[in-house]
Scaffold this active site. Structure first.
Site, PDB file in Angstrom:
ATOM      1  N   ARG A   1      60.588  50.033  40.847  1.00 11.34           N
ATOM      2  CA  ARG A   1      59.292  49.432  41.165  1.00 11.34           C
ATOM      3  C   ARG A   1      58.717  50.105  42.399  1.00 11.34           C
ATOM      4  O   ARG A   1      57.924  49.522  43.122  1.00 11.34           O
ATOM      5  CB  ARG A   1      59.449  47.949  41.463  1.00 11.34           C
ATOM      6  CG  ARG A   1      59.771  47.138  40.248  1.00 11.34           C
ATOM      7  CD  ARG A   1      60.183  45.742  40.646  1.00 11.34           C
ATOM      8  NE  ARG A   1      60.399  44.950  39.448  1.00 11.34           N
ATOM      9  CZ  ARG A   1      59.562  43.997  39.055  1.00 11.34           C
ATOM     10  NH1 ARG A   1      58.484  43.709  39.734  1.00 11.34           N
ATOM     11  NH2 ARG A   1      59.815  43.326  37.955  1.00 11.34           N
TER      12      ARG A   1
ATOM     13  N   THR B   1      68.805  61.327  35.077  1.00 16.28           N
ATOM     14  CA  THR B   1      68.657  60.197  34.161  1.00 16.28           C
ATOM     15  C   THR B   1      69.759  60.257  33.117  1.00 16.28           C
ATOM     16  O   THR B   1      70.074  61.341  32.602  1.00 16.28           O
ATOM     17  CB  THR B   1      67.298  60.111  33.434  1.00 16.28           C
ATOM     18  OG1 THR B   1      67.411  59.192  32.354  1.00 16.28           O
ATOM     19  CG2 THR B   1      66.811  61.432  32.866  1.00 16.28           C
TER      20      THR B   1
ATOM     21  N   GLY C   1      65.909  54.196  37.763  1.00 16.45           N
ATOM     22  CA  GLY C   1      67.219  53.611  37.460  1.00 16.45           C
ATOM     23  C   GLY C   1      68.336  54.506  37.969  1.00 16.45           C
ATOM     24  O   GLY C   1      68.205  55.728  37.972  1.00 16.45           O
TER      25      GLY C   1
ATOM     26  N   ARG D   1      65.848  55.097  26.158  1.00 17.74           N
ATOM     27  CA  ARG D   1      64.393  54.940  26.011  1.00 17.74           C
ATOM     28  C   ARG D   1      63.926  55.566  24.696  1.00 17.74           C
ATOM     29  O   ARG D   1      64.462  55.239  23.655  1.00 17.74           O
ATOM     30  CB  ARG D   1      63.668  55.534  27.226  1.00 17.74           C
ATOM     31  CG  ARG D   1      63.804  54.631  28.450  1.00 17.74           C
ATOM     32  CD  ARG D   1      63.392  55.315  29.697  1.00 17.74           C
ATOM     33  NE  ARG D   1      61.950  55.470  29.800  1.00 17.74           N
ATOM     34  CZ  ARG D   1      61.363  56.305  30.656  1.00 17.74           C
ATOM     35  NH1 ARG D   1      62.096  57.086  31.431  1.00 17.74           N
ATOM     36  NH2 ARG D   1      60.069  56.356  30.742  1.00 17.74           N
TER      37      ARG D   1
ATOM     38  N   ASP E   1      66.166  62.909  29.030  1.00 17.98           N
ATOM     39  CA  ASP E   1      64.884  63.124  28.342  1.00 17.98           C
ATOM     40  C   ASP E   1      63.835  63.829  29.205  1.00 17.98           C
ATOM     41  O   ASP E   1      62.644  63.773  28.905  1.00 17.98           O
ATOM     42  CB  ASP E   1      64.325  61.773  27.852  1.00 17.98           C
ATOM     43  CG  ASP E   1      64.050  60.803  28.998  1.00 17.98           C
ATOM     44  OD1 ASP E   1      64.457  61.098  30.143  1.00 17.98           O
ATOM     45  OD2 ASP E   1      63.438  59.752  28.756  1.00 17.98           O
TER      46      ASP E   1
ATOM     47  N   ASP F   1      69.347  59.222  30.321  1.00 16.16           N
ATOM     48  CA  ASP F   1      68.651  59.390  29.035  1.00 16.16           C
ATOM     49  C   ASP F   1      68.533  60.860  28.615  1.00 16.16           C
ATOM     50  O   ASP F   1      68.259  61.139  27.458  1.00 16.16           O
ATOM     51  CB  ASP F   1      67.241  58.801  29.106  1.00 16.16           C
ATOM     52  CG  ASP F   1      67.248  57.341  29.505  1.00 16.16           C
ATOM     53  OD1 ASP F   1      68.264  56.676  29.280  1.00 16.16           O
ATOM     54  OD2 ASP F   1      66.230  56.878  30.048  1.00 16.16           O
TER      55      ASP F   1
ATOM     56  N   ASP G   1      61.284  61.312  35.184  1.00 12.77           N
ATOM     57  CA  ASP G   1      59.888  61.747  35.037  1.00 12.77           C
ATOM     58  C   ASP G   1      58.944  61.005  35.982  1.00 12.77           C
ATOM     59  O   ASP G   1      58.055  61.616  36.584  1.00 12.77           O
ATOM     60  CB  ASP G   1      59.426  61.619  33.578  1.00 12.77           C
ATOM     61  CG  ASP G   1      59.710  60.248  32.982  1.00 12.77           C
ATOM     62  OD1 ASP G   1      60.529  59.505  33.550  1.00 12.77           O
ATOM     63  OD2 ASP G   1      59.110  59.918  31.948  1.00 12.77           O
TER      64      ASP G   1
HETATM   65  O1  F6P Z   1      66.022  55.349  32.149  1.00 15.41           O
HETATM   66  C1  F6P Z   1      67.282  54.833  32.286  1.00 15.41           C
HETATM   67  C2  F6P Z   1      67.372  53.506  31.627  1.00 15.41           C
HETATM   68  O2  F6P Z   1      68.694  53.074  31.816  1.00 15.41           O
HETATM   69  C3  F6P Z   1      66.957  53.448  30.152  1.00 15.41           C
HETATM   70  O3  F6P Z   1      67.906  54.008  29.304  1.00 15.41           O
HETATM   71  C4  F6P Z   1      66.700  51.970  29.977  1.00 15.41           C
HETATM   72  O4  F6P Z   1      65.772  51.733  28.949  1.00 15.41           O
HETATM   73  C5  F6P Z   1      66.116  51.587  31.291  1.00 15.41           C
HETATM   74  O5  F6P Z   1      66.537  52.535  32.238  1.00 15.41           O
HETATM   75  C6  F6P Z   1      66.515  50.212  31.774  1.00 15.41           C
HETATM   76  O6  F6P Z   1      65.890  49.962  32.987  1.00 15.41           O
HETATM   77  P1  F6P Z   1      66.142  48.724  33.943  1.00 15.41           P
HETATM   78  O7  F6P Z   1      66.864  49.277  35.133  1.00 15.41           O
HETATM   79  O8  F6P Z   1      64.777  48.261  34.306  1.00 15.41           O
HETATM   80  O9  F6P Z   1      66.943  47.712  33.213  1.00 15.41           O
END
Ligand code: F6P
Length: 380
Positions: free
Chosen positions: A77, A141, A12, A187, A145, A143, A118
């Site tokens: 992906r 990220t 992301g 997450r 994390d 997050d 990660d």
């Molecule tokens: O890891 C970053 C993040 O934005 C998370 O906080 C969230 O759960 C996820 O990606 C959402 O991913 P997507 O881009 O698949 O909507």
């Protein structure tokens, strides 16, 4: 001896990706190296023509450091070991790692700078086992994390955006005497909820690291409504769960997706709170707003420090690994210390104590039982 490097952005997006690209490109070009950007994670390398690659000249990276998103594009992906390929009208999974490494060699690339979380660090480590010469990872990220580093770029901006949203939600919550339940990303880690919740004056913060007791949340809300402040702000991390319960998902894992998508806890809680307390409640999901926009100043700085450190490591040694902030410096940590598992909020951290000290309910303590079962505060 490095002459030509590649850079990609995976998973992301997060504010600061372009700032890292900017820093890597400029510091590499100043050393006389060539820099090639790979589009959409590793996908650009799997295209036979050059359309999947962007030469990162000075011109190409001019004026991008403050811009959100990524000029290279990204994908969550993009696993070359598990690639969707259409064969005889059917989408099947294929391991294209050998093809990817052959293309890397064909392009005479000496190293890769991989910006990601990660999943991207795990992919980089696997690709090196299969023959990719050198990889320096850069921790990205919102997050926050990722193991091995104290902070990831993108996090500070996401906290700013979330805090700004909480400030705005305060006035409407107050005007209508409502409970506003704000679902934030992260997450299975509560960093965004905890930091923005404290900064934005939340009454309740629910994070995955502290499974909550719903009755404690209701007690806090009832107590708020007994004062002149007859409204409440509840910040809930998307991965938060009730004691004995499970996190909620709005989309499950499919064959090619790295992660299932969390979501739904905010609306569920709002309905439960209204039913249990009688206080009118609304939910807001901040969602991808938290990933958008310009990086804040501290993310721009961190991103450029990490990018330049990545290039300095490529110039000065033979090691691979992830550049990481540890105390005041940027160090190289082996991928083995980063991949597998995530870094959550520590229960005895200063931020958790701060939230409790100012009366924020974290969903576990009985309202009003200040400092009754507190762990001792670490002195160092
Ligand atoms: O890891 C970053 C993040 O934005 C998370 O906080 C969230 O759960 C996820 O990606 C959402 O991913 P997507 O881009 O698949 O909507």
């Amino acid at each position: 001896m490095i002459r030509r490097i590649a850079i990609n952005t995976g998973g992301g997006d997060a504010p600061g990706l372009n700032a890292v690209i900017h820093a890597v490109a400029l510091s590499a070009l100043r050393r006389g190296w060539e820099v090639v950007g790979i589009r959409r994670g590793y996908e650009g390398l799997l295209e036979r023509d050059a359309s999947g690659l962007i030469p990162l000249t000075r011109e190409a990276v001019r004026g991008i450091a403050h811009v959100g998103g990524t000029i290279l594009g990204t994908t969550n992906r993009g696993d070359p070991f598990n690639c969707p390929v259409v064969e005889n009208g059917q989408t099947v999974s294929r391991d294209l790692s050998a093809q990817l490494i052959a293309r890397f060699e064909e392009l005479q690339l000496d190293a890769l700078v991989a910006l990601g979380g990660d999943g991207s660090m795990a992919l980089a480590a696997r690709l090196m086992e299969r023959g990719l010469p050198r990889v320096i990872g850069v921790p990205k990220t919102i997050d926050n994390d990722l193991k091995g580093t104290q902070v990831t770029f993108g996090f500070a901006t996401a906290v700013d955006t979330t805090t700004d949203a909480l400030d705005k939600l305060h006035s409407t919550a107050q005007a209508h005497s409502r409970v506003m339940v704000v679902e934030v990303m992260g997450r299975h880690a509560g960093w965004i909820a905890l930091h923005a919740g404290i900064a934005g004056g939340a009454d309740v913060i629910l994070i995955p690291e502290i499974p909550y007791d719903f009755e404690r949340v209701c007690e806090k809300i009832r107590a708020r409504y007994q004062t002149r402040s007859a409204f409440a702000i509840v910040v809930v991390s998307e991965g938060a769960k009730a004691q004995g319960g499970e996190a909620l998902y709005k989309m499950g894992k499919d064959q090619f997706k790295e992660h299932a998508v969390l979501g739904g806890i905010g609306e569920q809680l709002a309905r439960q709170i209204e039913a249990a307390t009688g206080c009118e409640s609304r939910s807001v999901v901040l969602g991808h707003l938290q990933r958008g926009g310009s990086p804040c100043a501290s993310d721009r700085l961190l991103a450029q420090r990490l990018g330049c450190a990545a290039v300095r490591h490529l110039a000065s040694g033979n090691e691979s690994g992830m550049v990481a902030q540890q105390l005041d410096s940027i160090r190289l940590v082996p991928f083995s210390e980063v991949v597998g598992g995530t870094r959550g909020v520590a229960l005895d951290s200063d931020e958790v104590h701060t939230a409790r000290d100012i009366g924020i309910c974290l969903g576990d303590e009985v309202e009003g039982t200040f400092l009754t079962h507190r762990a001792s505060i670490p002195t160092r």
